[in-house]
Scaffold this motif. Structure first.
Motif, PDB file in Angstrom:
ATOM      1  N   MET A 115       0.970  -1.387   0.131  1.00  0.00           N
ATOM      2  CA  MET A 115      -0.140  -0.003  -0.155  1.00  0.00           C
ATOM      3  C   MET A 115       0.909   1.262  -0.021  1.00  0.00           C
ATOM      4  O   MET A 115       0.539   2.201  -0.915  1.00  0.00           O
ATOM      5  CB  MET A 115      -0.843   0.163   1.264  1.00  0.00           C
ATOM      6  N   TYR A 116       1.870   1.116   0.665  1.00  0.00           N
ATOM      7  CA  TYR A 116       2.813   2.365   0.929  1.00  0.00           C
ATOM      8  C   TYR A 116       3.577   2.624  -0.376  1.00  0.00           C
ATOM      9  O   TYR A 116       3.791   3.673  -0.969  1.00  0.00           O
ATOM     10  CB  TYR A 116       3.706   2.213   2.141  1.00  0.00           C
ATOM     11  N   ASP A 147       2.762   6.872  -6.991  1.00  0.00           N
ATOM     12  CA  ASP A 147       2.104   7.907  -7.553  1.00  0.00           C
ATOM     13  C   ASP A 147       2.786   9.283  -7.519  1.00  0.00           C
ATOM     14  O   ASP A 147       2.721   9.785  -8.660  1.00  0.00           O
ATOM     15  CB  ASP A 147       0.756   7.704  -6.758  1.00  0.00           C
ATOM     16  N   ARG A 206      -0.309  16.637  -0.061  1.00  0.00           N
ATOM     17  CA  ARG A 206      -1.036  15.190  -0.069  1.00  0.00           C
ATOM     18  C   ARG A 206      -0.140  13.982   0.422  1.00  0.00           C
ATOM     19  O   ARG A 206      -0.542  13.409   1.375  1.00  0.00           O
ATOM     20  CB  ARG A 206      -1.525  14.991  -1.546  1.00  0.00           C
ATOM     21  N   TYR A 207       1.005  13.851  -0.246  1.00  0.00           N
ATOM     22  CA  TYR A 207       1.827  12.604  -0.075  1.00  0.00           C
ATOM     23  C   TYR A 207       2.794  13.007   1.244  1.00  0.00           C
ATOM     24  O   TYR A 207       2.592  12.231   2.058  1.00  0.00           O
ATOM     25  CB  TYR A 207       2.654  12.478  -1.280  1.00  0.00           C
ATOM     26  N   GLU A 238       2.901   1.636  -3.399  1.00  0.00           N
ATOM     27  CA  GLU A 238       1.899   2.159  -4.592  1.00  0.00           C
ATOM     28  C   GLU A 238       1.496   3.686  -4.299  1.00  0.00           C
ATOM     29  O   GLU A 238       1.680   4.438  -5.109  1.00  0.00           O
ATOM     30  CB  GLU A 238       0.534   1.228  -4.594  1.00  0.00           C
ATOM     31  N   GLY A 239       1.513   4.168  -3.233  1.00  0.00           N
ATOM     32  CA  GLY A 239       1.090   5.540  -2.852  1.00  0.00           C
ATOM     33  C   GLY A 239       2.512   6.321  -3.295  1.00  0.00           C
ATOM     34  O   GLY A 239       2.488   7.328  -3.772  1.00  0.00           O
ATOM     35  N   ALA A 261       0.908  12.617   4.475  1.00  0.00           N
ATOM     36  CA  ALA A 261       0.397  11.496   4.682  1.00  0.00           C
ATOM     37  C   ALA A 261       1.340  10.698   5.288  1.00  0.00           C
ATOM     38  O   ALA A 261       1.218   9.771   6.356  1.00  0.00           O
ATOM     39  CB  ALA A 261      -0.193  10.686   3.474  1.00  0.00           C
ATOM     40  N   LYS A 304       1.201  18.682  -4.666  1.00  0.00           N
ATOM     41  CA  LYS A 304       0.905  17.547  -4.186  1.00  0.00           C
ATOM     42  C   LYS A 304       1.864  16.758  -3.206  1.00  0.00           C
ATOM     43  O   LYS A 304       1.308  16.308  -2.303  1.00  0.00           O
ATOM     44  CB  LYS A 304       0.495  16.523  -5.498  1.00  0.00           C
TER      45      LYS A 304
END
Length: 130
Positions: free
Chosen positions: A3-4, A10, A40-41, A6-7, A44, A36
């Motif tokens: 999951m990490y 991006d 965003r990233y 893949e993020g 997180a 971004k």
């Protein structure tokens, strides 16, 4: 871990595509990708590190996700050296991961962290995608 990763990919893609943006779109793309990254990233991942209070992204073990995040941080800093100014946990993370002996050796001057992009290759990619 997946999951990490893949993020992170991006965000990484935004950085990679910057090189092949047409000249008239490059400035807009740059502003978008840096926004971004900063809003965003990186917030997180800062939160992930804060919430579990460990040295690494998953559990307390070094993983592929840590390597991917370090690489993306280094790439972001190539575009904007102070990008981590508001992210103290990511700054500590970067320092910690960068000092793992094998990674530290790899990051030394003269070690090729990423392949050199030749101008003719960039032109070919732009021709294909645009």
């Amino acid at each position: 871990i997946d999951m990490y990763v893949e993020g992170i990919f991006d965000l990484n893609e935004l950085f990679m595509y910057h090189e092949i943006q047409p000249a008239d779109k490059k400035e807009e793309h740059f502003a978008n990708m840096m926004d971004k990254a900063a809003t965003r990233y990186f917030p997180a991942f800062e939160k992930v590190l804060k919430d579990h209070g460990q040295d690494f992204l998953v559990g307390n073990q070094f993983s592929r996700a840590d390597v991917q995040l370090l690489d993306t941080i280094l790439m972001a800093e190539e575009f904007q050296p102070d990008i981590l100014a508001k992210f103290p946990l990511l700054q500590s993370f970067k320092a910690r991961i960068s000092n793992i002996p094998t990674i530290k050796k790899f990051l030394q001057p003269g070690s090729q962290r990423k392949p050199y992009l030749r101008e003719e290759d960039i032109r070919k990619v732009i021709k294909i995608f645009y």
